[in-house]
Write an enzyme that holds these catalytic residues in place. Structure first.
Site, short mmCIF file in Angstrom:
data_model
loop_
_atom_site.label_atom_id
_atom_site.label_comp_id
_atom_site.label_asym_id
_atom_site.label_seq_id
_atom_site.Cartn_x
_atom_site.Cartn_y
_atom_site.Cartn_z
NE ARG A 144 138.06 36.92 -10.75
CZ ARG A 144 137.45 35.78 -10.46
NH1 ARG A 144 136.53 35.76 -9.54
NH2 ARG A 144 137.74 34.67 -11.10
CG HIS A 192 125.06 33.50 -14.25
ND1 HIS A 192 125.23 34.85 -14.15
CD2 HIS A 192 124.42 33.11 -13.12
CE1 HIS A 192 124.71 35.26 -13.00
NE2 HIS A 192 124.22 34.23 -12.36
CE1 TYR A 238 126.66 36.52 -9.76
CE2 TYR A 238 128.87 35.58 -9.86
CZ TYR A 238 127.52 35.45 -9.59
OH TYR A 238 127.03 34.26 -9.14
CG HIS A 279 122.86 38.75 -10.93
ND1 HIS A 279 123.91 38.74 -10.04
CD2 HIS A 279 122.45 37.46 -11.04
CE1 HIS A 279 124.13 37.49 -9.64
NE2 HIS A 279 123.27 36.71 -10.23
CD GLU A 313 120.24 34.62 -10.30
OE1 GLU A 313 121.01 34.71 -11.27
OE2 GLU A 313 120.57 34.13 -9.22
CG ASP A 319 119.37 32.06 -6.55
OD1 ASP A 319 119.26 31.63 -5.38
OD2 ASP A 319 120.47 32.17 -7.12
CG HIS A 362 119.39 35.09 -5.24
ND1 HIS A 362 119.72 35.46 -6.51
CD2 HIS A 362 120.54 34.68 -4.66
CE1 HIS A 362 121.02 35.26 -6.71
NE2 HIS A 362 121.53 34.78 -5.60
CG HIS A 389 120.31 30.09 -10.32
ND1 HIS A 389 120.80 31.37 -10.41
CD2 HIS A 389 120.54 29.51 -11.51
CE1 HIS A 389 121.31 31.55 -11.62
NE2 HIS A 389 121.16 30.45 -12.31
CG ASP A 398 123.45 36.49 -3.23
OD1 ASP A 398 123.44 35.25 -3.23
OD2 ASP A 398 123.71 37.16 -4.25
CG HIS A 456 124.59 30.84 -3.30
ND1 HIS A 456 124.72 30.61 -4.64
CD2 HIS A 456 123.92 32.02 -3.20
CE1 HIS A 456 124.16 31.60 -5.32
NE2 HIS A 456 123.68 32.48 -4.47
CD GLU A 494 123.69 30.24 -9.25
OE1 GLU A 494 122.86 30.64 -8.41
OE2 GLU A 494 124.05 30.92 -10.21
ZN ZN Z 1 123.44 34.45 -5.24
FE FE Z 2 121.78 32.52 -8.75
FE FE Z 3 123.20 34.57 -10.34
#
Ligand code: ZN
Ligand code: FE
Ligand code: FE
Length: 277
Positions: free
Chosen positions: A37, A67, A70, A107, A142, A176, A179, A211, A224, A226, A256
Site C-alpha cells: 500500500r 514483487h 502495486y 506490473h 508481468e 501470470d 492474468h 504466477h 484480475d 485470483h 498468488e
Molecule cells: Zn493479479
Molecule cells: Fe501475478
Molecule cells: Fe502481480
C-alpha cells in the site's frame, strides 16, 4: 520438475521466509519489496539477506521472484506519482542487489488515459534509466489482465516495451495464468497455441517465471481476481497441463491464490503430485 512456492509476508525477515517455505514443502517464493500500500520500505538487513542466500543455496531452492509494489506506476500521468514510482523502482534495484541471481517482477503500469503507446514509452524510459550493465538480477514484466488501463495485457505490448530497452539481457517476462486468461488468451483449450504465440512475439527465452493462479472469471473478463487452483474458470486439468508442460520446466511457479497457510501447504503438495500421479 518446476520449482513451486507462494507469496509470503516479509515481516519476520528474509531467512524466516526461506524456512517458512521449507515447512510449506516449496522451493521458491515471492515477497513484496515494500509495503504494497505504499509508504517507506524498511532499511535492508544485509546479514539477514546473506542468511537467506545461504539458506536457498543449501536447500536447493529455485530462483526467488520478488514483487514490486502495486502502487508503483512507471507510466503514471500525474508527475508526482511517476516520480515516486521511479524512486521506488530505483530503490528496489538497490535492495535486489543483495539477492543476486534472482528475479524482480513488477506490473508494467497503467497509462491512465494517456494511451498504451505513451505508457509503453514511459515504462521503457524508466527501465533505461535504472537498469545497469552490472546488475545481477533479471527484471520481469508481468503479463497483465487488462484491468482499467493496464499496459502489458498483450504479448505485443510487452514486446514493445522490451524493444525500447537497451539492456535487453536484464529483462524477462513473468507469465501470470490468471492474468493471461482474463486478458483473453485461451490457456485452457489451446495452451500450446498460446505458448507458441508467446514465442513468436516475445520469444520463449524471455519467459523466466510463472504466477500460478486460477481465475474467478471467464476468459477475457479483464477482471484480475485470483481463485484457488482448480476452483476457478481455468480448472484443475488445465492447471495440470500448465505445470507439467515441457516448455515450462525448471522455472519458479508462484501461487498468488486466496489461501491461508494450510491452503498453500495443500496446493503445493497437490502441484508436486501432478508429477507423480
Ligand atoms: Zn493479479
Ligand atoms: Fe501475478
Ligand atoms: Fe502481480
Amino acid at each position: 520438475m518446476i520449482y513451486i512456492g507462494c507469496h509470503l509476508s516479509v515481516t519476520k525477515g528474509y531467512e524466516a521466509m526461506g524456512k517458512t517455505m521449507s515447512r510449506y514443502g516449496g522451493s521458491t517464493f515471492s515477497w513484496f519489496t515494500r509495503n504494497p500500500r505504499g509508504g517507506k520500505a524498511k532499511a535492508i538487513e544485509t546479514d539477514d539477506a546473506d542468511s537467506l542466500n545461504e539458506y536457498i543455496d543449501t536447500n536447493k531452492f529455485g530462483p526467488l521472484v520478488a514483487h514490486g509494489s502495486y502502487t508503483m506506476n512507471l507510466c503514471a500521468a500525474n508527475p508526482v506519482i511517476r516520480e515516486n514510482s521511479m524512486n521506488m523502482f530505483a530503490d528496489d534495484m538497490k535492495r535486489m542487489a543483495y539477492f543476486p541471481g534472482n528475479f524482480y517482477n513488477f506490473h508494467p503500469g497503467s497509462h491512465v488515459g494517456q494511451g498504451a503507446e505513451k505508457g509503453i514509452e514511459l515504462i521503457s524510459d524508466a527501465l533505461n534509466e535504472y537498469l545497469t550493465e552490472d546488475m545481477k538480477i533479471t527484471v520481469l514484466l508481468e503479463t497483465m489482465a487488462g484491468k482499467g488501463s493496464e499496459v502489458g495485457s498483450t504479448f505485443e505490448e510487452l514486446k514493445e516495451i522490451i524493444d525500447r530497452v537497451e539492456l535487453k539481457d536484464k529483462l524477462g517476462v513473468c507469465f501470470d495464468t490468471c492474468h493471461t486468461w482474463d486478458s483473453g488468451y485461451d490457456i485452457v483449450s489451446d495452451l500450446d497455441g498460446v505458448l507458441s504465440h508467446f514465442d513468436d512475439i516475445i520469444g520463449l527465452d524471455r519467459l523466466k517465471a510463472v504466477h500460478l493462479n486460477d481465475s474467478k472469471n471467464d476468459r477475457g473478463s479483464h477482471k484480475d481476481r485470483h481463485e484457488k487452483i482448480g476452483e476457478g474458470y481455468i480448472g484443475l486439468d488445465a492447471m495440470k497441463r500448465i505445470v507439467t508442460h515441457p516448455v515450462l520446466q525448471d522455472y519458479p511457479f508462484i501461487l498468488e491464490t486466496p489461501n491461508d497457510e494450510d491452503g498453500y501447504i495443500r496446493e503445493i503438495a497437490m502441484i508436486k503430485g501432478f508429477f507423480t500421479n
